[in-house]
Structure formats: structure tokens, C-alpha cells
Design a protein around this motif. Structure first.
Motif, PDB file in Angstrom:
ATOM      1  N   PRO A   1      20.299   8.044  19.973  1.00  0.00           N
ATOM      2  CA  PRO A   1      19.295   8.423  20.976  1.00  0.00           C
ATOM      3  C   PRO A   1      19.738   9.605  21.842  1.00  0.00           C
ATOM      4  N   MET A   2      21.033   9.632  22.212  1.00  0.00           N
ATOM      5  CA  MET A   2      21.509  10.724  23.054  1.00  0.00           C
ATOM      6  C   MET A   2      21.289  12.075  22.373  1.00  0.00           C
ATOM      7  N   VAL A   3      21.676  12.146  21.103  1.00  0.00           N
ATOM      8  CA  VAL A   3      21.521  13.392  20.351  1.00  0.00           C
ATOM      9  C   VAL A   3      20.045  13.683  20.080  1.00  0.00           C
ATOM     10  N   THR A   4      19.294  12.647  19.726  1.00  0.00           N
ATOM     11  CA  THR A   4      17.877  12.845  19.387  1.00  0.00           C
ATOM     12  C   THR A   4      17.080  13.333  20.589  1.00  0.00           C
ATOM     13  N   PHE A   5      17.333  12.748  21.766  1.00  0.00           N
ATOM     14  CA  PHE A   5      16.649  13.222  22.966  1.00  0.00           C
ATOM     15  C   PHE A   5      17.058  14.656  23.304  1.00  0.00           C
ATOM     16  N   ALA A   6      18.351  14.964  23.111  1.00  0.00           N
ATOM     17  CA  ALA A   6      18.819  16.330  23.364  1.00  0.00           C
ATOM     18  C   ALA A   6      18.135  17.315  22.404  1.00  0.00           C
ATOM     19  N   LEU A   7      18.005  16.912  21.142  1.00  0.00           N
ATOM     20  CA  LEU A   7      17.305  17.755  20.174  1.00  0.00           C
ATOM     21  C   LEU A   7      15.846  17.929  20.559  1.00  0.00           C
ATOM     22  N   ALA A   8      15.256  16.849  21.079  1.00  0.00           N
ATOM     23  CA  ALA A   8      13.851  16.922  21.495  1.00  0.00           C
ATOM     24  C   ALA A   8      13.667  17.966  22.599  1.00  0.00           C
ATOM     25  N   VAL A   9      14.665  18.075  23.479  1.00  0.00           N
ATOM     26  CA  VAL A   9      14.604  19.089  24.529  1.00  0.00           C
ATOM     27  C   VAL A   9      14.721  20.487  23.923  1.00  0.00           C
ATOM     28  N   LEU A  10      15.646  20.642  22.981  1.00  0.00           N
ATOM     29  CA  LEU A  10      15.883  21.953  22.374  1.00  0.00           C
ATOM     30  C   LEU A  10      14.672  22.457  21.581  1.00  0.00           C
ATOM     31  N   VAL A  11      13.992  21.533  20.887  1.00  0.00           N
ATOM     32  CA  VAL A  11      12.874  21.953  20.034  1.00  0.00           C
ATOM     33  C   VAL A  11      11.526  21.809  20.739  1.00  0.00           C
ATOM     34  N   ALA A  12      11.559  21.475  22.042  1.00  0.00           N
ATOM     35  CA  ALA A  12      10.310  21.290  22.791  1.00  0.00           C
ATOM     36  C   ALA A  12       9.375  22.502  22.712  1.00  0.00           C
ATOM     37  N   PRO A  13       9.920  23.739  22.760  1.00  0.00           N
ATOM     38  CA  PRO A  13       9.012  24.897  22.660  1.00  0.00           C
ATOM     39  C   PRO A  13       8.230  24.954  21.351  1.00  0.00           C
ATOM     40  N   LEU A  14       8.711  24.250  20.327  1.00  0.00           N
ATOM     41  CA  LEU A  14       8.031  24.253  19.028  1.00  0.00           C
ATOM     42  C   LEU A  14       6.905  23.219  18.966  1.00  0.00           C
ATOM     43  N   GLY A  15       6.800  22.393  19.999  1.00  0.00           N
ATOM     44  CA  GLY A  15       5.753  21.379  20.004  1.00  0.00           C
ATOM     45  C   GLY A  15       5.969  20.325  18.929  1.00  0.00           C
ATOM     46  N   LEU A  16       4.899  19.968  18.237  1.00  0.00           N
ATOM     47  CA  LEU A  16       4.983  18.917  17.226  1.00  0.00           C
ATOM     48  C   LEU A  16       5.875  19.320  16.055  1.00  0.00           C
ATOM     49  N   LEU A  17       5.955  20.589  15.745  1.00  0.00           N
ATOM     50  CA  LEU A  17       6.843  21.055  14.681  1.00  0.00           C
ATOM     51  C   LEU A  17       8.289  20.671  14.995  1.00  0.00           C
TER      52      LEU A  17
ATOM     53  N   ALA B   1      13.099   9.251  18.131  1.00  0.00           N
ATOM     54  CA  ALA B   1      12.309  10.382  17.621  1.00  0.00           C
ATOM     55  C   ALA B   1      10.821  10.093  17.760  1.00  0.00           C
ATOM     56  N   ALA B   2      10.456   8.840  17.468  1.00  0.00           N
ATOM     57  CA  ALA B   2       9.053   8.444  17.611  1.00  0.00           C
ATOM     58  C   ALA B   2       8.644   8.407  19.083  1.00  0.00           C
ATOM     59  N   ALA B   3       9.541   7.858  19.935  1.00  0.00           N
ATOM     60  CA  ALA B   3       9.228   7.733  21.357  1.00  0.00           C
ATOM     61  C   ALA B   3       9.078   9.096  22.018  1.00  0.00           C
ATOM     62  N   SER B   4       9.980  10.019  21.682  1.00  0.00           N
ATOM     63  CA  SER B   4       9.970  11.335  22.330  1.00  0.00           C
ATOM     64  C   SER B   4       8.787  12.192  21.898  1.00  0.00           C
ATOM     65  N   SER B   5       8.175  11.834  20.775  1.00  0.00           N
ATOM     66  CA  SER B   5       7.053  12.637  20.271  1.00  0.00           C
ATOM     67  C   SER B   5       5.712  11.926  20.398  1.00  0.00           C
ATOM     68  N   LEU B   6       5.714  10.753  21.045  1.00  0.00           N
ATOM     69  CA  LEU B   6       4.509   9.931  21.104  1.00  0.00           C
ATOM     70  C   LEU B   6       3.331  10.672  21.716  1.00  0.00           C
ATOM     71  N   THR B   7       3.564  11.326  22.841  1.00  0.00           N
ATOM     72  CA  THR B   7       2.456  12.037  23.487  1.00  0.00           C
ATOM     73  C   THR B   7       1.986  13.233  22.655  1.00  0.00           C
ATOM     74  N   LEU B   8       2.908  13.853  21.892  1.00  0.00           N
ATOM     75  CA  LEU B   8       2.534  14.984  21.039  1.00  0.00           C
ATOM     76  C   LEU B   8       1.652  14.529  19.881  1.00  0.00           C
ATOM     77  N   TRP B   9       2.019  13.408  19.246  1.00  0.00           N
ATOM     78  CA  TRP B   9       1.200  12.862  18.160  1.00  0.00           C
ATOM     79  C   TRP B   9      -0.156  12.406  18.697  1.00  0.00           C
ATOM     80  N   GLN B  10      -0.131  11.832  19.907  1.00  0.00           N
ATOM     81  CA  GLN B  10      -1.374  11.356  20.512  1.00  0.00           C
ATOM     82  C   GLN B  10      -2.350  12.510  20.717  1.00  0.00           C
ATOM     83  N   ALA B  11      -1.828  13.639  21.184  1.00  0.00           N
ATOM     84  CA  ALA B  11      -2.689  14.805  21.413  1.00  0.00           C
ATOM     85  C   ALA B  11      -3.138  15.443  20.102  1.00  0.00           C
ATOM     86  N   TYR B  12      -2.236  15.521  19.131  1.00  0.00           N
ATOM     87  CA  TYR B  12      -2.523  16.180  17.849  1.00  0.00           C
ATOM     88  C   TYR B  12      -3.559  15.416  17.030  1.00  0.00           C
TER      89      TYR B  12
END
Length: 439
Positions: free
Chosen positions: A154-170, A33-44
Motif C-alpha cells: 500500500p505504501m508504494v501503491t499510494f506513492a505511485l498513485a500520487v506520481l501518476v495522478a496527472p495521468l488520471g485514469l491512465l 490500487a482499487a481504493a486510490s482509483s475509486l473516484t476516477l472509475w466512478q467518474a469515468y
């Protein structure tokens, strides 16, 4: 109203294994969860490369987990397996809550550290408890369940990251919320777990020894003075440290590498990683869990280690195109299911005596995660200054070292009880308490 009414009952056998393994899902999930959002937190938050390195170094993937393991291991041996796995998830829930609600860098960093400590504290107790409560002929299968959960997370978390990608950091915040919910469910189920029978028997033996005026030597001292322990430490640190210097850094930085080196979007990077972990799930279940108690463990380890080396050679020396990336995720994903993580979890629970089994695991996990923390801290700078190929060559070197150590020193422990293994390795030195000193 009794507390028992708020706890699951009769949680034994495979139910107990699954209840403990759920922690591996949320622990690995928190890293991803932290890895998949690293660039989003970096930008925010406008985090620079030093801040990125700090988050990685103090996370559940590195130093945070190292500190937690160093604390959790001795507590597990002193006070029992049950008390630690009953409360470590509460600390984890506090950490992910802080991350999910973060509005500045200090808040994010503190939440990351707390989550890491909780993850580290839960690792020695989970692997120890599962091994101690598993049938001797199915120990790899039960320990493999924890590795399976670690892969599904990780498999589920990365899949969730794809699904919620349109929401950005939320969307990333919601992923941490989902980890909080699963931790709460796991905590409820764990309330019905009994204490480890082997640990209880060990406590009774120690009480008997004290009544007879006998004093045991320091567990920490024995880890380095007994030859059997030194051999186990060399094997386990050799395979787990060097494998994790690659796998651990990859687990946190791979989406970052895909995006910054391969030019993938955040969604593509997360989807690729979800695909990778799917192969880890498959090989963990169909090979490690099904064959680990029947087939040569040295052979299984060797095959997985070789596949990992080939995967990183492809990623390092070939252009980062889609065919290259797919070949990498198939090879590395499949290798991880029968790799050092699975065998370390199994062997580290088999090769030490009951009275300091978790302490040994905690110490080794501390050393390994500290190594990852140092490597993770400097890796972004190395990639920025020397390039990804140099970093990849170093990763390959780590993998080759771990492969050689594991193939040469793999122990023969299949089909034996933990007591049998202890007797074979230590003889009367530990099993019959000849190591105690008469007053």
C-alpha cells in the motif's frame, strides 16, 4: 528443455519467506490500487453509490477474497502448499489485466472479482507455509515479513498513485500493470520453493494410518467439536473480524472519505495514505519482527489495539483538519504494524493441527471477509444518510471489542515448535491419532 531452467532454485529460509511474502505486496497493493482509483472509475464509468458498494463488496478486500480463501484453504491441505502458491498468481494476473484494460463496468467488476478470489486463495497458503518453514525462535520475524510486505504494498501503491495522478485514469491502469509485473516475478521465484516439510510428514502419517485401517474424522467437524479449536476460533475471529470491520472498510474507503468528508484532493488523499503505511512498515519491522519472538505478545497486541482506538476517536470526534489527519495516520499507521493482522497471521498458523491448518484459516478468512463485504456494501449509504460520525462510532465499537478479546485470550506460544504447540493444545487427541476410528 526442462521446466526447471525457467524456475529459481534453492529457494529456502529467508529467501523462501520473501518469495511467499511478495504475494502479500501485490495482494495489498491490488486493494489499494482499487481504493486510490475509486473516484476516477466512478467518474469515468458513471458508477452510482450502489455500484461503488458492489465493487467494494466483491473486491480483494471483501467477498472476492472470502470465496478465494474458502477454496484455497482446503486445496492447500489436500494437495500441498506448493501447488496452490504456484498457480494462484496466474489467476491474479488475469484479474488485474482485466481491470487495467476495463472500458465498462461489467469488465471492471469481473476483473475485481477474479483478483479478489486469487488474493483470498493465496492468504491461507502463504501464512501457513511461512509458519511451517520458520525456525521456532524466529517465527514472528518470518511471519512478520509477510505483514511487512503487506504494508509496503500500500505504501508504494499510494506513492505511485500520487506520481501518476496527472495521468488520471491512465495512471491507475499503469498501477495495475505494475502489479502484474511483480506477480510474474514472484511466480518465477516461487517455482524453486520446496514443499512444506511438516505437510509432507503429515501426509506420510496419514498414509500409514490408512494402511493400518484407520479413518480420520472430518477436519471441518473437528473445528467445532474439539474445545481447543473452538477456543482458537473465538480468539482469532474475535480479533480479526472486528478489527477488519474497521480496517478493511478503511483500506478501501479511506481515500473516498478523505475526499468526500475532508475535502482533500485525490492526490492529497493518496499521499496521506502512503504516509500512514510508512508508519505501519516501520512498526512491523522494528517492533513486531524484532520483538515478537522475545517480548510479551499480549503487551504488544494491547499497545497496538489501544493506539488504534485512540486514532479513530480523534478522526471521528475532531474536525478533519490537517493536524487531526496527521495525528490519525501516525497513530493508526503505527498501530497496524503491531495490530490484529500481524498477530492473526501468527496465531492462526500456530493454533491448529497441520492437517487442517490452512482449511481453518480459509474458513475464518471467509467469515471475516464476508463480514467486511456486508459492512462495505452498506457503509457508503450510512455515511450518506447518517453522516461520518455515526459510522466512526460504529468503527470504534468494533475496535474496542477486538481489543478486549485479544488482551484477555492471547496465547503463550513463543519459542515453541508447531509440533510442541499442537501437543500442548490437543495432547493425544490429534498428535497420536487417537481421534481415528478403527474399522
Amino acid at each position: 528443455m526442462s521446466k526447471r531452467r525457467f524456475a529459481a532454485k534453492n529457494v529456502t529460509g529467508w529467501k523462501a519467506t520473501i518469495a511467499i511474502s511478495m504475494a502479500n505486496y501485490i495482494e495489498a497493493g491490488s486493494i489499494i490500487a482499487a481504493a486510490s482509483s475509486l473516484t476516477l472509475w466512478q467518474a469515468y464509468l458513471g458508477i452510482d453509490s450502489l455500484g461503488v458498494g458492489l465493487l467494494s463488496a466483491l473486491s480483494a478486500n471483501a467477498l472476492g477474497a472470502a470465496i478465494g480463501a474458502l477454496i484455497g484453504g482446503p486445496l492447500t491441505d489436500k494437495f500441498g502448499r506448493k501447488i496452490v502458491f504456484s498457480y494462484d498468481l496466474l489467476v491474479f494476473m488475469i484479474g488485474v489485466t482485466l481491470i487495467a484494460a476495463s472500458v465498462n463496468f461489467p469488465m471492471l467488476l469481473i476483473g475485481t472479482i477474479i483478483t479478489g478470489i486469487a488474493v483470498g486463495a493465496g492468504v491461507p497458503v502463504s501464512w501457513t507455509y511461512i509458519a511451517e518453514e520458520s525456525p521456532k525462535e524466529k517465527r514472528a520475524a518470518h511471519v512478520g515479513a509477510a505483514q511487512l510486505a503487506w504494508s509496503i504494498g500500500p505504501m508504494v501503491t499510494f506513492a505511485l498513485a500520487v506520481l501518476v495522478a496527472p495521468l488520471g485514469l491512465l495512471g491507475s491502469r499503469l498501477i495495475f500493470v505494475h502489479l502484474f509485473i511483480i506477480a510474474a516475478v514472484a511466480l518465477y521465484i516461487r517455482r524453486g520453493l520446496p514443499e512444506s516439510k511438516i505437510w509432507e510428514e503429515q501426509q506420510e502419517q496419514e498414509k500409514s494410518d490408512k494402511a493400518k485401517g484407520k479413518i480420520q474424522k472430518s477436519s471441518l467437524k473437528e473445528l467445532f467439536t474439539l474445545k481447543a479449536n473452538r477456543e482458537a476460533l473465538f480468539l482469532l475471529l474475535g480479533i480479526y473480524l472486528f478489527w477488519n470491520l474497521t480496517a478493511g472498510a478503511m483500506g478501501y474507503f479511506m481515500p473516498y472519505i478523505y475526499e468526500n468528508v475532508g475535502g482533500l484532493s485525490n492526490m492529497e488523499a493518496n499521499l496521506l495514505q502512503s504516509f500512514l503505511w510508512m508508519f505501519t512498515v516501520l512498526t512491523t519491522y522494528f517492533i513486531f519482527m524484532k520483538l515478537g519472538d522475545k517480548f510479551s505478545r499480549k503487551t504488544l497486541f494491547g499497545v497496538g489495539a489501544c493506539m488504534g482506538v485512540v486514532a479513530w476517536i480523534i478522526l471521528t470526534f475532531m474536525p478533519m483538519t490537517w493536524p487531526t489527519l496527521i495525528a490519525f495516520v501516525v497513530l493508526w499507521g503505527a498501530a497496524a504494524g503491531i495490530g490484529a493482522q500481524a498477530f492473526y497471521a501468527l496465531w492462526t498458523s500456530e493454533l491448529f493441527p497441520t492437517r487442517y491448518r490452512a482449511t481453518a484459516q480459509g474458513l475464518m478468512y471467509f467469515i471475516v471477509r464476508t463480514g467486511i463485504a456486508i459492512w462495505s456494501f452498506v457503509l457508503p449509504t450510512i455515511m450518506a444518510t447518517l453522516g461520518f460520525k455515526v459510522a466512526g462510532i460504529v468503527m470504534i465499537t468494533f475496535l474496542v471489542i477486538h481489543m478486549i478479546i485479544g488482551i484477555v485470550l492471547a496465547p503463550h506460544t513463543q519459542g515453541k515448535t508447531l509440533q510442541q504447540i499442537e501437543q500442548e493444545r490437543y495432547g493425544d487427541t490429534v498428535s497420536k491419532k487417537d481421534e481415528v476410528i478403527e474399522r
